[in-house]
Scaffold this active site. Structure first.
Site, PDB file in Angstrom:
ATOM      1  N   ASP A  32       1.013  -1.162   0.028  1.00 30.53           N
ATOM      2  CA  ASP A  32       0.017   0.000  -0.022  1.00 30.53           C
ATOM      3  C   ASP A  32       0.902   1.264  -0.124  1.00 30.53           C
ATOM      4  O   ASP A  32       2.161   1.162   0.208  1.00 30.53           O
ATOM      5  CB  ASP A  32      -1.069   0.071   1.226  1.00 30.53           C
ATOM      6  CG  ASP A  32      -2.403   0.831   1.024  1.00 30.53           C
ATOM      7  OD1 ASP A  32      -2.140   2.087   0.785  1.00 30.53           O
ATOM      8  OD2 ASP A  32      -3.433   0.114   1.279  1.00 30.53           O
ATOM      9  N   ASP A  50       3.964   3.080  -4.426  1.00 31.22           N
ATOM     10  CA  ASP A  50       2.907   3.381  -5.321  1.00 31.22           C
ATOM     11  C   ASP A  50       2.509   2.113  -6.683  1.00 31.22           C
ATOM     12  O   ASP A  50       3.512   1.795  -7.303  1.00 31.22           O
ATOM     13  CB  ASP A  50       2.960   4.675  -6.092  1.00 31.22           C
ATOM     14  CG  ASP A  50       1.706   5.233  -6.511  1.00 31.22           C
ATOM     15  OD1 ASP A  50       1.046   4.480  -7.272  1.00 31.22           O
ATOM     16  OD2 ASP A  50       1.573   6.396  -6.924  1.00 31.22           O
ATOM     17  N   GLY A  76     -13.903   5.962  -2.488  1.00 33.23           N
ATOM     18  CA  GLY A  76     -14.360   6.563  -1.205  1.00 33.23           C
ATOM     19  C   GLY A  76     -15.775   6.535  -1.348  1.00 33.23           C
ATOM     20  O   GLY A  76     -16.493   5.542  -1.961  1.00 33.23           O
ATOM     21  N   ALA A 119     -20.700  -3.101  -6.651  1.00 31.34           N
ATOM     22  CA  ALA A 119     -22.065  -3.088  -7.007  1.00 31.34           C
ATOM     23  C   ALA A 119     -22.308  -1.812  -7.700  1.00 31.34           C
ATOM     24  O   ALA A 119     -23.221  -1.391  -8.645  1.00 31.34           O
ATOM     25  CB  ALA A 119     -22.776  -2.884  -5.851  1.00 31.34           C
ATOM     26  N   TYR A 147     -16.287   5.720 -11.231  1.00 30.85           N
ATOM     27  CA  TYR A 147     -15.731   4.749 -10.431  1.00 30.85           C
ATOM     28  C   TYR A 147     -16.479   3.352 -11.000  1.00 30.85           C
ATOM     29  O   TYR A 147     -15.706   2.406 -11.227  1.00 30.85           O
ATOM     30  CB  TYR A 147     -16.123   5.040  -8.941  1.00 30.85           C
ATOM     31  CG  TYR A 147     -16.030   3.811  -8.238  1.00 30.85           C
ATOM     32  CD1 TYR A 147     -14.766   3.669  -7.579  1.00 30.85           C
ATOM     33  CD2 TYR A 147     -16.857   3.152  -7.477  1.00 30.85           C
ATOM     34  CE1 TYR A 147     -14.451   2.585  -6.638  1.00 30.85           C
ATOM     35  CE2 TYR A 147     -16.921   2.268  -6.443  1.00 30.85           C
ATOM     36  CZ  TYR A 147     -15.562   1.817  -6.198  1.00 30.85           C
ATOM     37  OH  TYR A 147     -15.465   0.695  -5.362  1.00 30.85           O
ATOM     38  N   LYS A 151     -14.406   0.219 -12.630  1.00 31.69           N
ATOM     39  CA  LYS A 151     -14.624  -1.215 -12.146  1.00 31.69           C
ATOM     40  C   LYS A 151     -15.103  -2.153 -13.237  1.00 31.69           C
ATOM     41  O   LYS A 151     -14.697  -3.329 -13.520  1.00 31.69           O
ATOM     42  CB  LYS A 151     -15.588  -1.310 -11.169  1.00 31.69           C
ATOM     43  CG  LYS A 151     -15.039  -0.583  -9.895  1.00 31.69           C
ATOM     44  CD  LYS A 151     -14.045  -1.323  -8.921  1.00 31.69           C
ATOM     45  CE  LYS A 151     -13.549  -0.909  -7.956  1.00 31.69           C
ATOM     46  NZ  LYS A 151     -12.205  -1.713  -7.272  1.00 31.69           N
ATOM     47  N   ASN A 176     -21.318  -2.450  -0.624  1.00 32.11           N
ATOM     48  CA  ASN A 176     -21.193  -1.518   0.663  1.00 32.11           C
ATOM     49  C   ASN A 176     -20.804  -2.552   1.896  1.00 32.11           C
ATOM     50  O   ASN A 176     -21.724  -3.042   2.800  1.00 32.11           O
ATOM     51  CB  ASN A 176     -22.668  -1.307   0.902  1.00 32.11           C
ATOM     52  CG  ASN A 176     -23.134   0.024   0.285  1.00 32.11           C
ATOM     53  OD1 ASN A 176     -22.438   0.827  -0.167  1.00 32.11           O
ATOM     54  ND2 ASN A 176     -24.487   0.158  -0.256  1.00 32.11           N
ATOM     55  N   ALA A 191     -21.270   5.634   3.783  1.00 33.75           N
ATOM     56  CA  ALA A 191     -22.526   6.211   4.722  1.00 33.75           C
ATOM     57  C   ALA A 191     -22.721   5.647   6.293  1.00 33.75           C
ATOM     58  O   ALA A 191     -22.871   6.613   7.152  1.00 33.75           O
ATOM     59  CB  ALA A 191     -23.816   5.563   3.950  1.00 33.75           C
TER      60      ALA A 191
HETATM   61  P1  NAD Z   1      -9.816   1.597   0.977  1.00 35.98           P
HETATM   62  O1  NAD Z   1      -9.826   2.866   0.348  1.00 35.98           O
HETATM   63  O2  NAD Z   1      -9.813   1.350   2.532  1.00 35.98           O
HETATM   64  O3  NAD Z   1      -8.416   0.513   0.544  1.00 35.98           O
HETATM   65  C1  NAD Z   1      -8.078   0.872  -0.784  1.00 35.98           C
HETATM   66  C2  NAD Z   1      -6.392   0.630  -0.445  1.00 35.98           C
HETATM   67  O4  NAD Z   1      -5.946   0.860  -1.766  1.00 35.98           O
HETATM   68  C3  NAD Z   1      -6.139   2.103   0.146  1.00 35.98           C
HETATM   69  O5  NAD Z   1      -5.367   1.798   1.360  1.00 35.98           O
HETATM   70  C4  NAD Z   1      -5.278   3.046  -0.546  1.00 35.98           C
HETATM   71  O6  NAD Z   1      -4.208   3.728  -0.035  1.00 35.98           O
HETATM   72  C5  NAD Z   1      -4.664   1.734  -1.749  1.00 35.98           C
HETATM   73  N1  NAD Z   1      -3.974   2.221  -2.781  1.00 35.98           N
HETATM   74  C6  NAD Z   1      -4.675   3.195  -3.634  1.00 35.98           C
HETATM   75  N2  NAD Z   1      -3.977   3.640  -4.468  1.00 35.98           N
HETATM   76  C7  NAD Z   1      -2.898   2.857  -4.554  1.00 35.98           C
HETATM   77  C8  NAD Z   1      -1.447   3.110  -5.247  1.00 35.98           C
HETATM   78  N3  NAD Z   1      -1.492   3.795  -6.311  1.00 35.98           N
HETATM   79  N4  NAD Z   1      -0.496   2.282  -4.791  1.00 35.98           N
HETATM   80  C9  NAD Z   1      -0.669   1.232  -3.525  1.00 35.98           C
HETATM   81  N5  NAD Z   1      -1.895   1.271  -2.820  1.00 35.98           N
HETATM   82  C10 NAD Z   1      -2.945   2.225  -3.282  1.00 35.98           C
HETATM   83  O7  NAD Z   1     -10.961   0.819   0.295  1.00 35.98           O
HETATM   84  P2  NAD Z   1     -11.628  -0.784   0.893  1.00 35.98           P
HETATM   85  O8  NAD Z   1     -13.074  -0.291   1.560  1.00 35.98           O
HETATM   86  O9  NAD Z   1     -10.884  -1.334   1.605  1.00 35.98           O
HETATM   87  O10 NAD Z   1     -12.021  -1.372  -0.484  1.00 35.98           O
HETATM   88  C11 NAD Z   1     -10.779  -2.319  -1.120  1.00 35.98           C
HETATM   89  C12 NAD Z   1     -11.346  -2.523  -2.429  1.00 35.98           C
HETATM   90  O11 NAD Z   1     -12.651  -3.216  -2.733  1.00 35.98           O
HETATM   91  C13 NAD Z   1     -11.428  -1.451  -3.606  1.00 35.98           C
HETATM   92  O12 NAD Z   1     -10.908  -2.028  -4.715  1.00 35.98           O
HETATM   93  C14 NAD Z   1     -12.609  -1.052  -3.613  1.00 35.98           C
HETATM   94  O13 NAD Z   1     -12.901  -0.290  -4.779  1.00 35.98           O
HETATM   95  C15 NAD Z   1     -13.550  -2.431  -3.588  1.00 35.98           C
HETATM   96  N6  NAD Z   1     -14.839  -1.963  -3.033  1.00 35.98           N
HETATM   97  C16 NAD Z   1     -15.005  -1.726  -1.752  1.00 35.98           C
HETATM   98  C17 NAD Z   1     -16.515  -1.737  -1.328  1.00 35.98           C
HETATM   99  C18 NAD Z   1     -16.642  -1.271   0.214  1.00 35.98           C
HETATM  100  O14 NAD Z   1     -17.857  -1.016   0.552  1.00 35.98           O
HETATM  101  N7  NAD Z   1     -15.748  -0.933   0.936  1.00 35.98           N
HETATM  102  C19 NAD Z   1     -17.650  -1.840  -2.027  1.00 35.98           C
HETATM  103  C20 NAD Z   1     -17.140  -2.232  -3.275  1.00 35.98           C
HETATM  104  C21 NAD Z   1     -15.863  -2.338  -3.882  1.00 35.98           C
END
Ligand code: NAD
Length: 324
Positions: A32, A50, A76, A119, A147, A151, A176, A191
């Site tokens: 990360d 990164d 987000g 979703a 977004y 995806k 979610n 939310a």
């Molecule tokens: P999160 O934002 O907490 O985690 C994503 C992580 O990716 C972050 O820690 C961020 O620093 C890291 N990241 C972003 N860009 C980066 C880069 N360039 N290099 C290295 N690391 C990088 O989000 P989350 O809720 O843990 O979600 C994880 C995954 O699940 C994501 O792909 C998100 O789109 C997907 N998702 C999450 C939800 C949810 O409700 N949380 C729902 C649908 C999909």
């Protein structure tokens, strides 16, 4: 020992996943741009960098991992993905990560490559039927955010590499996910975390603000069940994108009322203009029941109680200056 790689291991789901995999005996490499914010990662090694940087990404793929989980994304809550302000960054950053990951995964193919979709790839429902958000309704495509488009593009990118390069891919459309250790302030919170924070910090007898008329419906998946679902998916041979979400649907108004009730506080609700997303979104779970022999069952109220308690502790610590 089996090696697992968690990309996005400093984030909400990634942080929990690293803990779960480590507990199951995996030697976990987490990657990360930062360490987890709310707890110490038990990862065997934590690589900070990164993933948009191809050189850094290639360095991460230094062995044939048994499992690779690709969770890193620029994402987000509604306040981040529906305002339009971050559209270019969301699309470019996440697409770049996925292109880099696939280029390297093809060179040293992992046992299983998991991709976290969302979703948000579904088109807004034109009418309510029992079949909305059934996996095939993703097409004809019309996600309501950039977004969601990224995806959907990346789902197809992973499936194309499965077909052409023989990668063993699994894709979940997550709905979610919530729980302790998710962002609760700063603009990327979703939310449930945002509502918990508002309820905790509002003055007694006042109102908390809810975006939109509150009649938009959603379902929420507790983090532990999300990880249960991912494990089932990885053990299955389900190669097409599949929903992993709860079917317990509530309106945002009901959600806010439930959180106020948990708090035991005397608060009202004021509906204001704000980004609210589609009117209805829930998970259609027939395919996971059939293919994974499983579907989520943990009650929303129980998960909310745990999440509310955790956010209250965070706020208490902050207010007492304990995080400084
Ligand atoms: P999160 O934002 O907490 O985690 C994503 C992580 O990716 C972050 O820690 C961020 O620093 C890291 N990241 C972003 N860009 C980066 C880069 N360039 N290099 C290295 N690391 C990088 O989000 P989350 O809720 O843990 O979600 C994880 C995954 O699940 C994501 O792909 C998100 O789109 C997907 N998702 C999450 C939800 C949810 O409700 N949380 C729902 C649908 C999909």
């Amino acid at each position: 020992m089996s090696h697992a790689l968690v990309l996005g291991g400093g984030g909400f789901i990634g942080g929990h996943l690293v803990r779960r995999l480590t507990g199951e005996g995996y030697q976990v490499t987490a990657v990360d741009t930062h360490l987890p914010e709310f707890s110490v990662s038990p990862a065997w090694r934590f690589l900070i960098g990164d993933l948009r940087d191809q050189k850094f990404c290639s360095g991460v793929f230094d062995r044939p991992y048994e499992r690779v989980y690709q969770l890193a994304a620029d994402m987000g809550g509604a306040g981040y993905i529906f305002t339009g302000t971050h559209d270019a960054a969301i699309m470019a950053n996440s697409a770049q990560i996925n292109l880099n990951v696939l280029r390297d995964a093809v060179k040293i193919p992992p046992g299983i490559l998991f991709y976290a979709s969302s979703a948000c790839i579904y088109p807004p429902p034109h009418q309510y039927t029992d079949a909305i958000y059934e996996e095939s309704t993703a097409y004809p495509a019309q996600p309501d955010s950039e977004y969601g488009w990224e995806k959907l593009f990346s789902e197809r990118l992973y499936m194309a590499h499965a077909r052409n390069a023989g990668l063993n891919v699994r894709i979940a459309r997550l709905h979610n996910v919530y729980g302790p250790e998710s962002a609760w302030t700063g603009g990327k919170e979703k939310a449930i975390a945002a509502l918990c924070r508002k309820v905790i910090t509002a003055a007694e007898g006042t109102e908390i603000e809810v975006w939109g008329d509150g009649q938009q419906t959603r379902s929420f998946l507790y983090i532990d069940e999300c990880l249960d679902g991912l494990e089932r998916l990885l053990l299955s041979d389900s190669m097409e994108p599949i929903n992993i979400g709860s079917a317990e649907m509530v309106t945002i108004q009901q959600l806010a009322e439930m959180i106020i009730d948990i708090s035991g506080r005397r608060l009202g609700i004021r509906n204001i203009d704000g980004p609210k997303g589609v009117d209805i979104r829930t998970s259609h779970n027939e395919r996971i029941r059939r293919e994974l022999k499983w579907s989520p069952s943990y009650p929303l109220r129980a998960g909310l109680e745990k999440t509310y308690t955790w956010i209250r502790q965070q706020i208490d610590v902050k207010q007492s200056g304990g995080d400084e």
